[in-house]
Design a protein around this motif. Structure first.
Motif, PDB file in Angstrom:
ATOM      1  N   CYS A 162      39.364  43.301  26.813  1.00 36.99           N
ATOM      2  CA  CYS A 162      38.280  43.044  25.859  1.00 36.99           C
ATOM      3  C   CYS A 162      38.093  44.255  24.954  1.00 36.99           C
ATOM      4  N   ASP A 218      38.010  38.765  24.848  1.00 40.60           N
ATOM      5  CA  ASP A 218      36.639  38.755  24.330  1.00 40.60           C
ATOM      6  C   ASP A 218      36.435  40.026  23.532  1.00 40.60           C
ATOM      7  N   PHE A 271      33.364  42.812  22.086  1.00 37.96           N
ATOM      8  CA  PHE A 271      31.985  43.276  22.212  1.00 37.96           C
ATOM      9  C   PHE A 271      31.708  44.315  21.131  1.00 37.96           C
ATOM     10  N   LEU A 308      25.768  43.113  20.025  1.00 39.21           N
ATOM     11  CA  LEU A 308      25.032  43.351  21.266  1.00 39.21           C
ATOM     12  C   LEU A 308      23.640  43.925  21.013  1.00 39.21           C
ATOM     13  N   ARG A 354      25.030  45.338  29.200  1.00 37.52           N
ATOM     14  CA  ARG A 354      25.081  44.029  28.537  1.00 37.52           C
ATOM     15  C   ARG A 354      26.481  43.429  28.619  1.00 37.52           C
ATOM     16  N   ILE A 355      27.488  44.265  28.512  1.00 37.45           N
ATOM     17  CA  ILE A 355      28.855  43.770  28.649  1.00 37.45           C
ATOM     18  C   ILE A 355      29.091  43.259  30.063  1.00 37.45           C
ATOM     19  N   GLN A 406      26.953  42.019  32.070  1.00 35.46           N
ATOM     20  CA  GLN A 406      26.277  40.729  32.196  1.00 35.46           C
ATOM     21  C   GLN A 406      27.126  39.613  31.606  1.00 35.46           C
ATOM     22  N   ARG A 407      27.748  39.887  30.476  1.00 31.03           N
ATOM     23  CA  ARG A 407      28.609  38.888  29.839  1.00 31.03           C
ATOM     24  C   ARG A 407      29.849  38.616  30.680  1.00 31.03           C
ATOM     25  N   LEU A 408      30.412  39.671  31.261  1.00 34.15           N
ATOM     26  CA  LEU A 408      31.618  39.515  32.066  1.00 34.15           C
ATOM     27  C   LEU A 408      31.326  38.898  33.427  1.00 34.15           C
ATOM     28  N   ASP A 409      30.093  39.093  33.892  1.00 32.67           N
ATOM     29  CA  ASP A 409      29.697  38.637  35.232  1.00 32.67           C
ATOM     30  C   ASP A 409      30.615  39.230  36.296  1.00 32.67           C
TER      31      ASP A 409
END
Length: 209
Positions: free
Chosen positions: A110, A135, A137, A142, A154-155, A157-160
Motif C-alpha cells: 500500500c 490500496d 493512503f 485521511l 487510521r491506516i 483501522q483500514r487494514l484491520d
C-alpha cells in the motif's frame, strides 16, 4: 517475535525519496524559477513547505495557498512554473518493480504518503499508483499527516491488522520513529541507499526478496 518472522503480510511504502524523486533536489529545481527574483531560495522553500502543511491534511487547497505565498515573495507571475516544479517527479523503477514482485508473492503493498490533494491526484493519475498498489493512503484523504501517530492508527483501522503485521518503509527518520511508536515495524530507506540495502531490510522481516 523474531525479526525474521514471516508474519508481515502488508508493506506500507512512502512515495517521495522511495518510489519517486526529484533528481536535482527542490532547491536546484526551483532556482531557475525564482532564483533570479529572490536571494534566499531555501528560505522560500522552507516557507512553502510550512504553508503546505494544512493542505497535507486536507484543511486547505495548495492551488489556493501557493498563489498567496508567491505574492508575498513578489513572485506572483511565477505560479505556472512553480507548480510545474511542484508536480515534477521521476519514478524509481527498481522500487516499483520490487512492489510488483512482492504483490506477486502474495504480500499486500500500500502507498502511505503525505500529499496535498492536487499533487496526490496528479501522482495517482500520472504514476499509476492505483494500479501499482493494493490500496493508497494519502494524508489529505485521511485528514492527518505523518509523523502524527494518528496517521498510522487510521491506516491500521483500514487494514484491520495488528500493527506488528505491517512494515512501513520511509526515508524520513521522524516518520519511521512515529510508526514504531504505534507498534508497526518500520525501516528508514532512501533511494540513494541502494536497492541492496532495501532487500536486506525486507528480508530481515521475512519478506520474499
Amino acid at each position: 517475535m523474531n525479526a525474521a518472522d514471516p508474519a508481515v503480510r502488508t508493506v506500507l511504502w512512502d512515495a517521495d525519496g522511495v518510489l519517486q524523486h526529484l533528481p536535482a533536489g527542490w532547491e536546484a529545481s526551483m532556482r531557475p524559477v525564482v532564483g533570479h527574483l529572490v536571494d534566499d531560495v531555501q528560505g522560500f522553500l522552507d516557507e512553502a513547505f510550512a504553508a503546505e502543511r494544512p493542505a497535507l491534511t486536507g484543511e486547505a487547497r495548495w492551488v489556493e495557498v501557493l498563489p498567496r505565498l508567491l505574492e508575498r515573495w513578489g513572485l506572483a507571475d511565477s505560479y505556472d512554473e512553480a507548480m510545474r516544479v511542484w508536480l515534477t517527479m521521476e519514478p524509481v523503477l527498481e522500487t516499483r518493480e520490487l512492489v510488483g514482485a512482492l504483490r506477486d508473492a502474495g504480500v499486500r503493498c500500500c502507498l502511505a504518503t503525505n500529499q496535498d490533494e492536487h499533487r496526490g491526484r496528479h501522482m495517482h493519475a500520472t504514476l499509476g499508483y492505483g494500479d501499482l498498489f493494493d490500496d493508497t493512503f494519502y494524508s489529505y484523504e485521511l485528514g492527518v499527516a505523518k509523523p502524527d501517530p494518528a496517521y498510522f492508527r487510521r491506516i491500521l483501522q483500514r487494514l484491520d491488522l495488528p500493527a506488528d503485521r505491517v512494515l512501513f518503509v520511509d526515508d524520513n527518520a521522524a516518520n519511521v520513529q512515529s510508526a514504531r511508536g504505534v507498534g508497526l515495524r518500520a525501516e528508514q530507506w532512501h533511494v540513494d541507499d541502494g536497492l541492496q540495502t532495501l532487500h536486506r531490510q525486507l528480508r530481515a522481516h521475512g519478506l520474499p526478496v
